[in-house]
Write a protein that holds these residues in place. Structure first.
Motif, short mmCIF file in Angstrom:
data_model
loop_
_atom_site.label_atom_id
_atom_site.label_comp_id
_atom_site.label_asym_id
_atom_site.label_seq_id
_atom_site.Cartn_x
_atom_site.Cartn_y
_atom_site.Cartn_z
N MET A 247 -12.16 25.83 -21.85
CA MET A 247 -11.97 25.95 -23.26
C MET A 247 -12.34 27.37 -23.66
SD MET A 247 -14.15 23.92 -26.16
CE MET A 247 -13.17 22.48 -25.92
N GLN A 248 -11.66 27.89 -24.66
CA GLN A 248 -11.96 29.24 -25.13
C GLN A 248 -12.59 29.22 -26.51
OE1 GLN A 248 -8.48 31.74 -24.72
NE2 GLN A 248 -9.41 32.51 -22.85
N ALA A 249 -13.32 30.27 -26.79
CA ALA A 249 -14.00 30.44 -28.08
C ALA A 249 -14.20 31.93 -28.32
CB ALA A 249 -15.35 29.72 -28.06
N SER A 250 -14.68 32.26 -29.50
CA SER A 250 -15.02 33.64 -29.84
C SER A 250 -16.52 33.74 -30.03
CB SER A 250 -14.32 34.07 -31.13
OG SER A 250 -12.92 34.00 -30.99
N VAL A 251 -17.09 34.86 -29.62
CA VAL A 251 -18.52 35.07 -29.81
C VAL A 251 -18.77 35.23 -31.30
CG1 VAL A 251 -20.49 36.56 -29.30
CG2 VAL A 251 -18.76 36.13 -27.54
N HIS A 252 -19.66 34.40 -31.83
CA HIS A 252 -19.98 34.41 -33.26
C HIS A 252 -21.24 35.23 -33.51
CE1 HIS A 252 -20.04 32.98 -37.35
NE2 HIS A 252 -21.23 32.42 -37.20
N THR A 253 -22.28 35.00 -32.71
CA THR A 253 -23.51 35.78 -32.78
C THR A 253 -23.99 36.01 -31.36
OG1 THR A 253 -25.00 33.86 -32.87
CG2 THR A 253 -24.20 34.74 -34.98
N TYR A 254 -24.74 37.08 -31.17
CA TYR A 254 -25.32 37.35 -29.86
C TYR A 254 -26.59 38.17 -30.04
CZ TYR A 254 -26.04 38.82 -25.09
OH TYR A 254 -26.60 39.03 -23.86
N ASP A 255 -27.68 37.69 -29.44
CA ASP A 255 -28.96 38.39 -29.47
C ASP A 255 -29.17 39.02 -28.10
OD1 ASP A 255 -31.77 38.94 -29.05
OD2 ASP A 255 -32.20 37.71 -30.82
N LEU A 256 -29.04 40.33 -28.02
CA LEU A 256 -29.14 41.04 -26.75
C LEU A 256 -30.50 40.86 -26.09
CD1 LEU A 256 -27.85 42.95 -24.69
CD2 LEU A 256 -28.62 44.86 -26.08
N ASP A 257 -31.57 40.85 -26.87
CA ASP A 257 -32.91 40.71 -26.30
C ASP A 257 -33.14 39.31 -25.72
OD1 ASP A 257 -33.62 43.33 -26.95
OD2 ASP A 257 -34.27 42.73 -28.96
N GLU A 258 -32.73 38.30 -26.46
CA GLU A 258 -32.93 36.91 -26.01
C GLU A 258 -31.80 36.41 -25.12
OE1 GLU A 258 -35.68 35.05 -26.63
OE2 GLU A 258 -36.52 36.81 -27.61
N ARG A 259 -30.64 37.09 -25.19
CA ARG A 259 -29.44 36.70 -24.44
C ARG A 259 -28.95 35.31 -24.83
NH1 ARG A 259 -29.45 37.89 -18.48
NH2 ARG A 259 -27.25 37.95 -18.91
N THR A 260 -29.10 34.99 -26.11
CA THR A 260 -28.64 33.73 -26.66
C THR A 260 -27.67 34.02 -27.79
OG1 THR A 260 -30.44 33.66 -28.27
CG2 THR A 260 -30.83 32.57 -26.15
N GLY A 261 -26.97 33.00 -28.22
CA GLY A 261 -26.06 33.21 -29.34
C GLY A 261 -25.30 31.96 -29.68
N GLU A 262 -24.18 32.18 -30.34
CA GLU A 262 -23.31 31.10 -30.76
C GLU A 262 -21.87 31.52 -30.54
OE1 GLU A 262 -25.72 29.28 -34.53
OE2 GLU A 262 -24.54 31.11 -34.85
N VAL A 263 -21.03 30.53 -30.25
CA VAL A 263 -19.60 30.76 -30.17
C VAL A 263 -18.91 29.98 -31.26
CG1 VAL A 263 -19.55 31.29 -27.70
CG2 VAL A 263 -19.24 28.92 -28.46
#
Length: 78
Positions: free
Chosen positions: A1-17
Motif C-alpha cells: 500500500m502507498q501513502a504520503s509522509v504527513h509528519t516526520y521527526d528526524l530526532d525520534e525517527r517517528t511520524g505519520e503517513v
C-alpha cells in the motif's frame, strides 16, 4: 500500500503517513529501521505495511514498515 509522509521527526525517527483515503496513521522508529531508512521528507510517497495485516481504516491501526520503492525494494534488512 502507498501513502504520503504527513509528519516526520528526524530526532525520534517517528511520524505519520497520510493514506489516499485521507486517514492518518502513525509509524514508530522501528518501521523505519526495518528497511534501513535514515530520513524522509514531508510529502514523499512511500510504501507501507500495516501491523498485523490490520485494515488501515481500523481505529488503532499503525504502520509497521515504511520503505521507498526502488530503495531496498521493500525487502526487510536482517
Amino acid at each position: 500500500m502507498q501513502a504520503s509522509v504527513h509528519t516526520y521527526d528526524l530526532d525520534e525517527r517517528t511520524g505519520e503517513v497520510l493514506l489516499d483515503s485521507g486517514r492518518v496513521l502513525p509509524f514508530p522508529a522501528s518501521a523505519m529501521e526495518a528497511n534501513g531508512l535514515r530520513h524522509l521528507r514531508v510529502g514523499q510517497r512511500v510504501s507501507i505495511e500495516v501491523a498485523d495485516d490490520a485494515d488501515p481504516e481500523d481505529v488503532g491501526a499503525h504502520v509497521s514498515r515504511v520503505w521507498i520503492v526502488g530503495i531496498g525494494e521493500g525487502e526487510r534488512i536482517r
